[in-house]
Design an enzyme around this catalytic site. Structure first.
Site, PDB file in Angstrom:
ATOM      1  N   THR A   1       0.848  -1.196   0.000  1.00  0.00           N
ATOM      2  CA  THR A   1       0.000   0.000   0.000  1.00  0.00           C
ATOM      3  C   THR A   1       0.879   1.239   0.000  1.00  0.00           C
ATOM      4  OG1 THR A   1      -1.709   1.259   1.170  1.00  0.00           O
ATOM      5  CG2 THR A   1      -0.232  -0.023   2.545  1.00  0.00           C
ATOM      6  N   SER A   2       0.357   2.305  -0.596  1.00  0.00           N
ATOM      7  CA  SER A   2       1.079   3.581  -0.527  1.00  0.00           C
ATOM      8  C   SER A   2       0.445   4.463   0.537  1.00  0.00           C
ATOM      9  CB  SER A   2       1.044   4.274  -1.892  1.00  0.00           C
ATOM     10  OG  SER A   2      -0.298   4.402  -2.294  1.00  0.00           O
TER      11      SER A   2
ATOM     12  N   LYS B   1      -3.268   2.849   6.192  1.00  0.00           N
ATOM     13  CA  LYS B   1      -3.638   1.432   6.008  1.00  0.00           C
ATOM     14  C   LYS B   1      -2.522   0.538   6.528  1.00  0.00           C
ATOM     15  CE  LYS B   1      -6.408   1.571   1.782  1.00  0.00           C
ATOM     16  NZ  LYS B   1      -6.512   1.051   0.411  1.00  0.00           N
TER      17      LYS B   1
ATOM     18  N   ASP C   1      -8.620  -2.660  -1.303  1.00  0.00           N
ATOM     19  CA  ASP C   1      -9.308  -1.519  -1.889  1.00  0.00           C
ATOM     20  C   ASP C   1     -10.554  -1.302  -1.050  1.00  0.00           C
ATOM     21  OD1 ASP C   1      -9.324   0.536  -3.842  1.00  0.00           O
ATOM     22  OD2 ASP C   1     -11.017  -0.433  -4.796  1.00  0.00           O
ATOM     23  N   SER C   2     -10.783  -0.044  -0.685  1.00  0.00           N
ATOM     24  CA  SER C   2     -11.887   0.267   0.220  1.00  0.00           C
ATOM     25  C   SER C   2     -12.701   1.417  -0.333  1.00  0.00           C
ATOM     26  CB  SER C   2     -11.353   0.680   1.589  1.00  0.00           C
ATOM     27  OG  SER C   2     -10.528  -0.325   2.099  1.00  0.00           O
TER      28      SER C   2
ATOM     29  N   PHE D   1     -11.695   9.412   5.259  1.00  0.00           N
ATOM     30  CA  PHE D   1     -13.011   9.875   5.711  1.00  0.00           C
ATOM     31  C   PHE D   1     -13.268   9.603   7.197  1.00  0.00           C
ATOM     32  CE2 PHE D   1     -13.592   8.888   1.135  1.00  0.00           C
ATOM     33  CZ  PHE D   1     -14.047  10.120   0.700  1.00  0.00           C
TER      34      PHE D   1
ATOM     35  N   ARG E   1     -11.997  -2.780   7.387  1.00  0.00           N
ATOM     36  CA  ARG E   1     -10.679  -3.380   7.165  1.00  0.00           C
ATOM     37  C   ARG E   1     -10.358  -4.401   8.255  1.00  0.00           C
ATOM     38  NH1 ARG E   1      -8.557   0.811   6.575  1.00  0.00           N
ATOM     39  NH2 ARG E   1      -8.800   0.818   4.319  1.00  0.00           N
TER      40      ARG E   1
END
Ligand code: IMP
Length: 184
Positions: free
Chosen positions: A7-8, A12, A65-66, A142, A169
């Site tokens: 992940t970038s 996360k 992916d969320s 968010f 998650r």
């Protein structure tokens, strides 16, 4: 079990490390390029990333992916969540909900994992509502406007452990851990 989290997004990475570290996984963080395709579902995006990363010699790895799906906006921003955050931002989302009574929403997460050459996906959801104004400084994205069902505060007001215990998650990570433990 060693697992590389691709992940970038540093937020996360921290959540994966906390949750999977506590479940006995040895976590590494990697930032590999993967083009996020425009698709109708989170799972399609995840499957595309898995196939783009295939054959790069990354060992065992997982990515997610969320999206935030708001009922009064017919599921928007959903798969367009990162675009919406970059463009209209949290304030723009709150403006779209101005005067709407129904503020129900859910976060959804799809994790894709390549483990010992096999690929799998798992999902997690968290129901809640969109707050009238942002509050809290924790988390990312968010989090300051999402109040999970049964709680008074936003994700951004919770410790990472509390958020992981109930979040989209966190739930997907629980499912991943169970699936991987069956394979060893
Ligand atoms: P993606 O999974 O990185 O494509 O995330 C889509 C958008 O949703 C990004 O703008 C993220 O910041 C946001 N997002 C993803 N997961 C969360 C979360 O757990 N809390 C708040 N925002 C999130």
């Amino acid at each position: 079990m060693k697992l590389r989290i691709i992940t970038s997004n540093p937020g996360k990475a921290v959540e994966f490390r906390h949750a999977l570290g506590g479940l006995g996984f040895d976590i590494e963080h990697g930032d590999e390029d993967c083009d996020e395709i425009q698709a109708d579902t989170l799972q399609e995006v995840v499957l595309s990333c898995l196939s783009q990363l295939r054959g790069r010699g990354l060992g065992d790895y997982a990515l997610d992916d969320s999206g935030l799906f708001i009922d009064a906006l017919d599921g928007f921003p959903g798969v367009y969540s990162s675009y919406a955050l970059r463009t209209i931002g949290i304030d723009g989302i709150l403006r779209l909900l101005d005067g709407r009574e129904d503020r129900s929403a859910r976060f959804e997460c799809c994790i894709g994992c390549s483990f010992r050459g096999e690929e799998l996906t798992v999902q997690g959801k968290c129901e809640g509502t969109i707050a009238h104004r942002p509050s809290g400084t924790g988390g990312f994205g968010f989090d300051p406007i999402f109040v999970p069902s049964g709680y008074d505060g936003t994700f951004a007001e919770m410790s990472i452990d509390v958020k992981n215990g109930i979040s989209h998650r966190g739930r997907a990570i629980q499912a991943l851990s169970a699936a991987l433990k069956e394979k060893v």
